[in-house]
Design a protein around this motif. Sequence first.
Motif, PDB file in Angstrom:
ATOM      1  N   SER A  20      39.878  47.538  48.623  1.00 24.51           N
ATOM      2  CA  SER A  20      39.454  45.800  49.627  1.00 24.51           C
ATOM      3  C   SER A  20      40.295  45.680  49.900  1.00 24.51           C
ATOM      4  O   SER A  20      40.252  45.167  51.398  1.00 24.51           O
ATOM      5  N   CYS A  43      36.627  49.500  46.620  1.00 24.01           N
ATOM      6  CA  CYS A  43      36.374  49.174  45.745  1.00 24.01           C
ATOM      7  C   CYS A  43      36.602  47.986  45.833  1.00 24.01           C
ATOM      8  O   CYS A  43      36.975  46.564  46.057  1.00 24.01           O
ATOM      9  N   ARG A  45      35.088  43.823  46.699  1.00 22.13           N
ATOM     10  CA  ARG A  45      35.050  42.374  46.206  1.00 22.13           C
ATOM     11  C   ARG A  45      35.531  41.364  47.692  1.00 22.13           C
ATOM     12  O   ARG A  45      35.647  41.190  48.192  1.00 22.13           O
ATOM     13  N   THR A  47      36.799  39.093  48.204  1.00 17.39           N
ATOM     14  CA  THR A  47      38.194  38.129  48.406  1.00 17.39           C
ATOM     15  C   THR A  47      38.497  36.847  49.469  1.00 17.39           C
ATOM     16  O   THR A  47      39.587  36.272  49.967  1.00 17.39           O
ATOM     17  N   SER A  57      29.390  38.154  48.280  1.00 17.38           N
ATOM     18  CA  SER A  57      28.363  38.594  46.934  1.00 17.38           C
ATOM     19  C   SER A  57      27.120  37.754  46.932  1.00 17.38           C
ATOM     20  O   SER A  57      25.787  38.329  46.735  1.00 17.38           O
TER      21      SER A  57
END
Length: 142
Positions: A20, A43, A45, A47, A57
Motif C-alpha cells: 500500500s 497489503c 491499509r 494510511t 476503511s
Amino acid sequence: LSGDLYAASQVAVVGCHACSHLSDEILDICHANQVDFAIMPCCHRDTARDADRGQISHAARECQLDLGLAMDLVRMGRMQALGYFMHFRTIDAAITPQNRILIGKAGGRPTGAFSGIGEHRKDSGTSTRDKRNRAKTKMVLN
C-alpha cells in the motif's frame, strides 16, 4: 526518474504486488515526473496522514466493500483528479487474489500503447464473460 536520459513520454513505471505505502509512493513519483504507470497494489491499509485517517476503511465497511478495492478506487480518483487517464483491469484471481491493475497515462488522453484503452469495439467473437467484464469496467470508468 530524474535526469535527462529519457523523456517522460518514453518512461512507464510498473509495480507488481506493491504494498500500500509503496503504491502511493510510486503514484507520487509518477505524478511528480508526469510518467505513465501500471501498478498492482497489495497489503492495503488506510494510511491517510491527517484527519481523514481511517475514513476509507470506515466507508468500505459501511458499504460492504473490500478495503483493497476501496483503496484502489480512491487511488484511481486521485490520479484522475491530477490529470491522468486511468484504466482499471484485473487478472485471473487464481493467479493472485491481489489481481487489480491500475493503469495511468500522464496528460489525460491515451496515446501510443494506451490508445485503445477505454474504446469500445464491436467484437463478433467475444465471449459472454468478456462482455460482462467490459460492462463492469465501463461502469467503473464512468
